[in-house]
Scaffold this motif. Structure first.
Motif, PDB file in Angstrom:
ATOM      1  N   ARG A   1       0.843  -1.194   0.000  1.00  0.00           N
ATOM      2  CA  ARG A   1       0.000   0.000   0.000  1.00  0.00           C
ATOM      3  C   ARG A   1       0.884   1.252   0.000  1.00  0.00           C
ATOM      4  O   ARG A   1       2.043   1.203   0.420  1.00  0.00           O
ATOM      5  N   LEU A   2       0.269   2.357  -0.448  1.00  0.00           N
ATOM      6  CA  LEU A   2       0.983   3.631  -0.521  1.00  0.00           C
ATOM      7  C   LEU A   2       0.167   4.714   0.163  1.00  0.00           C
ATOM      8  O   LEU A   2      -1.052   4.807  -0.040  1.00  0.00           O
ATOM      9  N   ASP A   3       0.832   5.525   0.981  1.00  0.00           N
ATOM     10  CA  ASP A   3       0.186   6.667   1.634  1.00  0.00           C
ATOM     11  C   ASP A   3       0.289   7.858   0.683  1.00  0.00           C
ATOM     12  O   ASP A   3       1.388   8.379   0.447  1.00  0.00           O
ATOM     13  N   PRO A   4      -0.811   8.319   0.105  1.00  0.00           N
ATOM     14  CA  PRO A   4      -0.744   9.425  -0.873  1.00  0.00           C
ATOM     15  C   PRO A   4      -0.357  10.757  -0.238  1.00  0.00           C
ATOM     16  O   PRO A   4       0.023  11.689  -0.961  1.00  0.00           O
ATOM     17  N   VAL A   5      -0.444  10.861   1.078  1.00  0.00           N
ATOM     18  CA  VAL A   5      -0.108  12.123   1.749  1.00  0.00           C
ATOM     19  C   VAL A   5       1.393  12.218   1.998  1.00  0.00           C
ATOM     20  O   VAL A   5       2.033  13.219   1.658  1.00  0.00           O
ATOM     21  N   THR A   6       1.961  11.191   2.579  1.00  0.00           N
ATOM     22  CA  THR A   6       3.381  11.237   2.953  1.00  0.00           C
ATOM     23  C   THR A   6       4.282  10.528   1.943  1.00  0.00           C
ATOM     24  O   THR A   6       5.501  10.724   1.961  1.00  0.00           O
ATOM     25  N   GLY A   7       3.690   9.697   1.071  1.00  0.00           N
ATOM     26  CA  GLY A   7       4.501   8.932   0.138  1.00  0.00           C
ATOM     27  C   GLY A   7       5.122   7.691   0.763  1.00  0.00           C
ATOM     28  O   GLY A   7       5.890   6.984   0.102  1.00  0.00           O
ATOM     29  N   GLN A   8       4.800   7.419   2.009  1.00  0.00           N
ATOM     30  CA  GLN A   8       5.351   6.262   2.716  1.00  0.00           C
ATOM     31  C   GLN A   8       4.728   4.959   2.185  1.00  0.00           C
ATOM     32  O   GLN A   8       3.527   4.895   1.916  1.00  0.00           O
ATOM     33  N   ARG A   9       5.570   3.923   2.045  1.00  0.00           N
ATOM     34  CA  ARG A   9       5.092   2.628   1.575  1.00  0.00           C
ATOM     35  C   ARG A   9       4.838   1.713   2.770  1.00  0.00           C
ATOM     36  O   ARG A   9       5.616   1.721   3.738  1.00  0.00           O
ATOM     37  N   TYR A  10       3.805   0.895   2.674  1.00  0.00           N
ATOM     38  CA  TYR A  10       3.466  -0.046   3.738  1.00  0.00           C
ATOM     39  C   TYR A  10       3.189  -1.424   3.134  1.00  0.00           C
ATOM     40  O   TYR A  10       2.965  -1.566   1.920  1.00  0.00           O
ATOM     41  N   HIS A  11       3.210  -2.417   3.980  1.00  0.00           N
ATOM     42  CA  HIS A  11       2.802  -3.780   3.612  1.00  0.00           C
ATOM     43  C   HIS A  11       1.879  -4.264   4.724  1.00  0.00           C
ATOM     44  O   HIS A  11       2.256  -4.254   5.905  1.00  0.00           O
TER      45      HIS A  11
ATOM     46  N   LEU B   1       3.748  -7.351   6.547  1.00  0.00           N
ATOM     47  CA  LEU B   1       5.115  -7.185   7.053  1.00  0.00           C
ATOM     48  C   LEU B   1       5.378  -5.810   7.666  1.00  0.00           C
ATOM     49  O   LEU B   1       6.211  -5.702   8.568  1.00  0.00           O
ATOM     50  N   LYS B   2       4.691  -4.784   7.175  1.00  0.00           N
ATOM     51  CA  LYS B   2       4.899  -3.435   7.694  1.00  0.00           C
ATOM     52  C   LYS B   2       3.564  -2.696   7.698  1.00  0.00           C
ATOM     53  O   LYS B   2       3.320  -1.790   6.898  1.00  0.00           O
ATOM     54  N   PRO B   3       2.669  -3.050   8.613  1.00  0.00           N
ATOM     55  CA  PRO B   3       1.330  -2.426   8.632  1.00  0.00           C
ATOM     56  C   PRO B   3       1.401  -0.973   9.100  1.00  0.00           C
ATOM     57  O   PRO B   3       2.352  -0.564   9.771  1.00  0.00           O
ATOM     58  N   PRO B   4       0.390  -0.176   8.737  1.00  0.00           N
ATOM     59  CA  PRO B   4       0.352   1.224   9.184  1.00  0.00           C
ATOM     60  C   PRO B   4       0.203   1.310  10.698  1.00  0.00           C
ATOM     61  O   PRO B   4      -0.347   0.417  11.355  1.00  0.00           O
ATOM     62  N   LEU B   5       0.650   2.443  11.254  1.00  0.00           N
ATOM     63  CA  LEU B   5       0.688   2.592  12.706  1.00  0.00           C
ATOM     64  C   LEU B   5      -0.650   3.045  13.290  1.00  0.00           C
ATOM     65  O   LEU B   5      -0.844   2.952  14.506  1.00  0.00           O
ATOM     66  N   SER B   6      -1.553   3.564  12.452  1.00  0.00           N
ATOM     67  CA  SER B   6      -2.824   4.048  12.996  1.00  0.00           C
ATOM     68  C   SER B   6      -3.950   3.761  12.004  1.00  0.00           C
ATOM     69  O   SER B   6      -3.727   3.522  10.809  1.00  0.00           O
ATOM     70  N   GLN B   7      -5.182   3.818  12.521  1.00  0.00           N
ATOM     71  CA  GLN B   7      -6.359   3.602  11.680  1.00  0.00           C
ATOM     72  C   GLN B   7      -6.511   4.721  10.665  1.00  0.00           C
ATOM     73  O   GLN B   7      -6.962   4.500   9.533  1.00  0.00           O
ATOM     74  N   GLU B   8      -6.122   5.938  11.065  1.00  0.00           N
ATOM     75  CA  GLU B   8      -6.233   7.090  10.162  1.00  0.00           C
ATOM     76  C   GLU B   8      -5.373   6.892   8.915  1.00  0.00           C
ATOM     77  O   GLU B   8      -5.812   7.138   7.782  1.00  0.00           O
ATOM     78  N   ILE B   9      -4.148   6.417   9.124  1.00  0.00           N
ATOM     79  CA  ILE B   9      -3.252   6.160   7.981  1.00  0.00           C
ATOM     80  C   ILE B   9      -3.806   5.020   7.143  1.00  0.00           C
ATOM     81  O   ILE B   9      -3.807   5.074   5.913  1.00  0.00           O
ATOM     82  N   SER B  10      -4.311   3.995   7.826  1.00  0.00           N
ATOM     83  CA  SER B  10      -4.806   2.820   7.115  1.00  0.00           C
ATOM     84  C   SER B  10      -5.958   3.160   6.180  1.00  0.00           C
ATOM     85  O   SER B  10      -6.067   2.595   5.082  1.00  0.00           O
TER      86      SER B  10
ATOM     87  N   ARG C   1      -6.511   5.887   4.507  1.00  0.00           N
ATOM     88  CA  ARG C   1      -6.179   6.673   3.306  1.00  0.00           C
ATOM     89  C   ARG C   1      -5.174   5.964   2.386  1.00  0.00           C
ATOM     90  O   ARG C   1      -4.757   6.528   1.372  1.00  0.00           O
ATOM     91  N   LEU C   2      -4.790   4.748   2.717  1.00  0.00           N
ATOM     92  CA  LEU C   2      -3.847   4.014   1.880  1.00  0.00           C
ATOM     93  C   LEU C   2      -4.489   3.611   0.564  1.00  0.00           C
ATOM     94  O   LEU C   2      -5.681   3.309   0.499  1.00  0.00           O
ATOM     95  N   VAL C   3      -3.698   3.598  -0.488  1.00  0.00           N
ATOM     96  CA  VAL C   3      -4.174   3.205  -1.812  1.00  0.00           C
ATOM     97  C   VAL C   3      -3.264   2.104  -2.359  1.00  0.00           C
ATOM     98  O   VAL C   3      -2.129   1.921  -1.915  1.00  0.00           O
ATOM     99  N   THR C   4      -3.772   1.378  -3.350  1.00  0.00           N
ATOM    100  CA  THR C   4      -3.022   0.298  -3.991  1.00  0.00           C
ATOM    101  C   THR C   4      -2.578   0.735  -5.374  1.00  0.00           C
ATOM    102  O   THR C   4      -3.389   1.273  -6.147  1.00  0.00           O
ATOM    103  N   HIS C   5      -1.332   0.520  -5.674  1.00  0.00           N
ATOM    104  CA  HIS C   5      -0.818   0.850  -7.007  1.00  0.00           C
ATOM    105  C   HIS C   5      -1.472  -0.074  -8.037  1.00  0.00           C
ATOM    106  O   HIS C   5      -1.685  -1.258  -7.764  1.00  0.00           O
ATOM    107  N   PRO C   6      -1.817   0.450  -9.220  1.00  0.00           N
ATOM    108  CA  PRO C   6      -2.463  -0.407 -10.236  1.00  0.00           C
ATOM    109  C   PRO C   6      -1.659  -1.657 -10.588  1.00  0.00           C
ATOM    110  O   PRO C   6      -2.242  -2.689 -10.930  1.00  0.00           O
ATOM    111  N   HIS C   7      -0.347  -1.573 -10.483  1.00  0.00           N
ATOM    112  CA  HIS C   7       0.488  -2.731 -10.815  1.00  0.00           C
ATOM    113  C   HIS C   7       0.495  -3.775  -9.700  1.00  0.00           C
ATOM    114  O   HIS C   7       1.027  -4.871  -9.898  1.00  0.00           O
ATOM    115  N   ASP C   8      -0.081  -3.437  -8.550  1.00  0.00           N
ATOM    116  CA  ASP C   8      -0.085  -4.376  -7.424  1.00  0.00           C
ATOM    117  C   ASP C   8      -1.418  -5.106  -7.274  1.00  0.00           C
ATOM    118  O   ASP C   8      -1.620  -5.826  -6.296  1.00  0.00           O
TER     119      ASP C   8
END
Length: 477
Positions: A390-400, A403-412, A414-421
């Protein structure tokens, strides 16, 4: 543009020719022969050396304590490699040195220099020089090893067989010799194949346990110093296991090559499906070994935004989401790989070729990789790696998400999926790679395979070991 500022491009044929014809290895062998023989006329010696059809043959020493299986392993290796099985005692029995024979009959110990001369004379005979040799159970001491080295008898592989003394004593008790052929058998572990051979088996001369203990004492006294003479080419094998297992391990060792001092420019090709980690490991290799990371997809994107004539030709294909023709891609690659940094430091290429035709095209323009690595990974693993990104469109931070879940529900939220994923795209891309994998494997016959479904550090270690070590010899059919 000022021609003095034009990027320097070096034809790839130079390094390819030197590696294919083993130019530096030939120089190395010539220099070795020159220093060993020390002829009075070096130029005539080198001219004669070049005129001879010198083939690289096996030069092997098999060493170990009594009852470790030296004779059996040596005989089987020599038979497998079609090399000459050389036994020091047999050389002595043939009477090739009357002086050594006389010393032995008078009870005197044959000196290391005499042994070295006997061995050297035997190994210089035409059968050994043409087929290679397997020297059994010699040298026994460091002085003998140094004398052999002074005579130019230097093995490519030193097989050291080892086993606990208790096992050796048990083996020695059942050891029998064929009085006709000299072959070695054991009453339990390697019995005679038929009754005729069994009837003529005898105990080895001096086969008492006290004699064995004396031989073991001599072995333990000299083995450490002796092995130090062959440290770079020696490998230890556990002789306390089934014969076929030992033989398989030894044959694998004999397929390895020594590292050459010849200059080596790495040209690495990483092949693997989407999500196999090609980009990650290419970047690591480039950073650690100062290679140039050539990502074909990124190279195409850089060309598209460059404003060049090539960019104008490629844009219609890119805008219509069509595959860019191979000749255009090859022009981009040729321009990049021919630059000075690639030719001097080496490169690691990924994202190309995708099929056999592209691989042949790459080779035809002179860019032949000297390390091809297939990064194998299952489709389920690829989907787990990519579809959960997943990608955070606000900060540009990448998550999985695993393996690397977001730290808060708010971040979770707004996450988006890249079309190639998406699962559809991943399945399609993986299937496209698998459609051509067999023809690529058939084309790159010397390629090495790595299980990419492991921890990244483990995969990196496997790739680096392939990069820094010589490629293994293909085993004899």
């Amino acid at each position: 543009m000022d021609k003095l500022k034009t990027p320097l491009r070096i034809p790839p044929e130079f390094s390819n020719y030197a590696e294919e014809k083993q130019i530096f290895e030939h120089y190395e062998r010539m220099l070795e022969a020159l220093l060993i023989e020390r002829p009075s006329d070096p130029l005539s010696f080198l001219a004669a050396y070049l005129e001879r059809a010198e083939n690289e043959v096996h030069r092997i020493i098999v060493y170990g304590p009594p009852a470790s299986g030296q004779h059996t392993i040596s005989k089987l290796i020599a038979r497998k490699l079609r090399a000459v099985h050389v036994q020091p005692r047999r050389i002595l029995d043939e009477g090739s040195s009357p002086q050594a024979k006389e010393w032995q009959e008078s009870g005197k110990e044959i000196t290391p220099s005499m042994w070295a001369e006997l061995i050297q004379c035997r190994l210089k005979q035409s059968d050994c020089t043409a087929k290679g040799w397997v020297l059994e159970g010699f040298p026994w001491t460091r002085l003998q090893a140094l004398e052999l080295q002074a005579k130019g008898v230097i093995p490519h592989h030193f097989v050291h067989l080892s086993a606990p003394d208790v096992v050796l004593i048990e083996r020695y008790a059942g050891k029998r010799i064929d009085s006709v052929t000299g072959d070695v058998y054991h009453l339990i572990f390697n019995p005679a194949p038929n009754a005729e051979i069994a009837d003529r088996l005898v105990k080895e001369a001096g086969g008492e346990e006290a004699n064995l203990m004396c031989k073991l004492e001599l072995y333990h006294r000299h083995s450490k110093d002796l092995l130090a003479c062959y440290g770079s080419v020696a490998k230890k094998f556990n002789a306390d296991q089934p014969l076929n297992d030992i033989l398989s391990q030894v044959q694998g060792f004999l397929c390895t090559r020594q590292r050459s001092v010849a200059p080596h420019t790495p040209r690495v090709l990483l092949l693997g499906p989407i999500g196999s980690g090609r980009s990650l490991h290419a970047a690591q290799l480039a950073r650690k070994y100062r290679l140039v990371d050539v990502d074909c997809s990124q190279l195409i994107k850089q060309t598209l935004v460059s404003g060049s004539k090539m960019a104008e030709q490629m844009k219609p294909f890119y805008e219509k989401k069509m595959l860019i023709p191979d000749d255009m891609v090859m022009q981009c690659l040729t321009k990049r790989l021919s630059q000075l940094d690639c030719t001097s430091r080496g490169w690691v290429l990924h994202g190309y070729p995708l099929n056999r035709d592209q691989a042949e095209l790459l080779a035809n323009v002179g860019y032949k990789p000297n390390r091809v690595i297939f990064m194998n990974v299952l489709e389920d693993t690829v989907k787990e790696r990519l579809t959960l990104r997943r990608l955070d469109p606000v900060t540009g931070q990448r998550y999985h998400m695993l393996l690397k879940p977001p730290l808060s529900q708010e971040i979770s939220e707004r996450l988006v999926t890249h079309p190639h994923d998406t699962e559809e795209h991943v399945t399609e891309a993986y299937g496209a790679y698998q459609a051509y994998i067999e023809e690529l494997m058939d084309y790159y016959k010397s390629a090495q395979h790595v299980n990419a479904d492991q921890d990244p550090l483990t995969v990196a270690e496997c790739i680096e070991s392939i990069l820094v070590n010589p490629l293994p010899k293909q085993p004899a059919a």
